[in-house]
Write an enzyme that holds these catalytic residues in place. Structure first.
Site, PDB file in Angstrom:
ATOM      1  N   ASN A  18      -3.238   8.299   4.609  1.00 45.78           N
ATOM      2  CA  ASN A  18      -1.776   7.708   4.845  1.00 45.78           C
ATOM      3  C   ASN A  18      -1.666   7.437   6.497  1.00 45.78           C
ATOM      4  OD1 ASN A  18      -0.951   7.586   2.172  1.00 45.78           O
ATOM      5  ND2 ASN A  18      -0.129   9.672   2.380  1.00 45.78           N
ATOM      6  N   HIS A  71       0.820   4.535  -2.674  1.00 43.04           N
ATOM      7  CA  HIS A  71       0.483   5.826  -2.239  1.00 43.04           C
ATOM      8  C   HIS A  71       1.608   6.587  -2.614  1.00 43.04           C
ATOM      9  CE1 HIS A  71      -3.172   5.003   0.587  1.00 43.04           C
ATOM     10  NE2 HIS A  71      -3.240   4.424  -0.201  1.00 43.04           N
ATOM     11  N   ARG A 114       1.011  -1.130   0.025  1.00 43.81           N
ATOM     12  CA  ARG A 114      -0.058  -0.060  -0.025  1.00 43.81           C
ATOM     13  C   ARG A 114       1.021   1.115   0.113  1.00 43.81           C
ATOM     14  NH1 ARG A 114      -3.497   1.780   4.647  1.00 43.81           N
ATOM     15  NH2 ARG A 114      -4.866   3.606   4.030  1.00 43.81           N
TER      16      ARG A 114
END
Length: 330
Positions: free
Chosen positions: A97, A68, A64
């Protein structure tokens, strides 16, 4: 004003990504550290494996993180920068985040590499390598990671908030966001398959479960049985940032095609998962993986990841090699 601000950021990022990708990706190479830092990739792999073997959730966390990072300003490590007195709103503090997990792994790798060959291996390359190695550690697919990225010096929470695809997005928005960084509709549905591992936070789906249209209702796109299952695990507790639920209820720790089975049965955890059923191309891909038991998923995922990790990279004299991943060099 908010819409205009988003459109401006979006347009600037499209231009940035196109120019950067065309100008610099040819300078990446698979043997970039062969002479400048022999054994660098082995160090990344060893430390990543140590962390993921003890805490498997670092695998989806690192995956992830690379997504991002690459979506905002390209794959140049701006996600890793800590807030400072002059900039207390870096990407790390952005809403998408705040639940990321894996920074400690990157820092451990960076510390080891700085002892092995100081000032040579970028944090952006560490993130690209460790995200791949984390997935292979759990017996997921592998892909080539050409190296030579430099680290960016700018990190803005506002850009991350505007550009990172939302779990509430519809299919049209998702396709536009992926297209803006050079990724296709197929890449969208393939990379969404990363939800085959890891957990989602309950606070993200609370409105979907308890107040979808503002009338205390549940999203009708959810299977009633799955909605009941989720409500049993995700209570309507305001501000609950800790409760989590597996994104793939069938095989939550195995990197396989069962995520697509979940989505096909109206059991996708997020609205962005359910949205994949609303486009012919993405739906056809889901059906293919379900009907063939994921015959092409591992290969397709490797191909899409290979594309994603080249988005807007900085090389040569662009950027720098940070001494610490959380701060630009003095």
């Amino acid at each position: 004003m908010a819409v205009l601000k988003f459109q401006k950021l979006f347009s600037l990022f499209v231009l940035f990504s196109m120019v950067s990708a065309m100008a610099y990706t040819e300078e990446l190479s698979l043997d970039y550290y062969k002479y400048s830092c022999p054994g660098a990739e082995d160090i990344v792999k060893r430390i990543t494996k140590q962390y993921v073997s003890h805490v498997p959730s670092f695998a989806p966390g690192l995956l992830r993180m690379i997504f991002h990072d690459c979506i905002v300003r390209g794959c140049e490590g701006s996600l890793l920068l800590d807030p400072t007195a002059s900039n207390n709103q870096t990407e790390k503090t952005a809403i998408p985040n705040v639940t990321l997990k894996g920074f400690v792994v990157v820092e451990a790798i960076k510390s080891a590499l700085e002892k092995h060959c100081p000032g040579v291996v970028s944090c952006a390359d560490i993130l690209a390598l460790s995200s791949r190695d984390a997935i292979t550690t759990i017996n997921g697919p592998s892909w080539d990671v050409p190296l030579g990225r430099k680290d960016g010096k700018i990190s803005l929470a506002s850009e991350a908030n505007a550009l990172i695809p939302s779990p509430f997005s519809n299919i049209s928005t998702l396709k536009q966001e992926f297209a803006a960084v050079g990724l296709t509709t197929k890449d969208l549905v393939v990379l969404s398959g990363s939800h085959t591992i890891g957990h989602g936070h309950c606070f993200i789906i609370q409105s979907r479960l308890y107040n979808f249209s503002g009338r205390g209702d549940t999203d009708p796109a959810l299977s009633p049985g799955y909605a009941a299952f989720l409500k049993n695990r995700c209570k309507p507790i305001p501000g609950d940032m800790k409760s989590i639920v597996a994104m793939d209820k069938i095989t939550p720790r195995v990197f396989d095609e069962k995520y697509y089975t979940m989505v096909s049965q109206n059991r996708g955890l997020f609205q962005s998962d359910a949205a994949l059923l609303n486009d012919p191309e993405t739906k056809n891909y889901i059906d293919l993986q379900v009907n063939t038991m994921g015959s092409s998923f591992a290969h397709d995922f490797a191909v899409s990841m290979s594309k994603m990790i080249k988005i807007g990279v900085l090389t040569g004299k662009q950027g720098e090699v940070r001494k610490k991943c959380g701060a630009v060099n003095a």
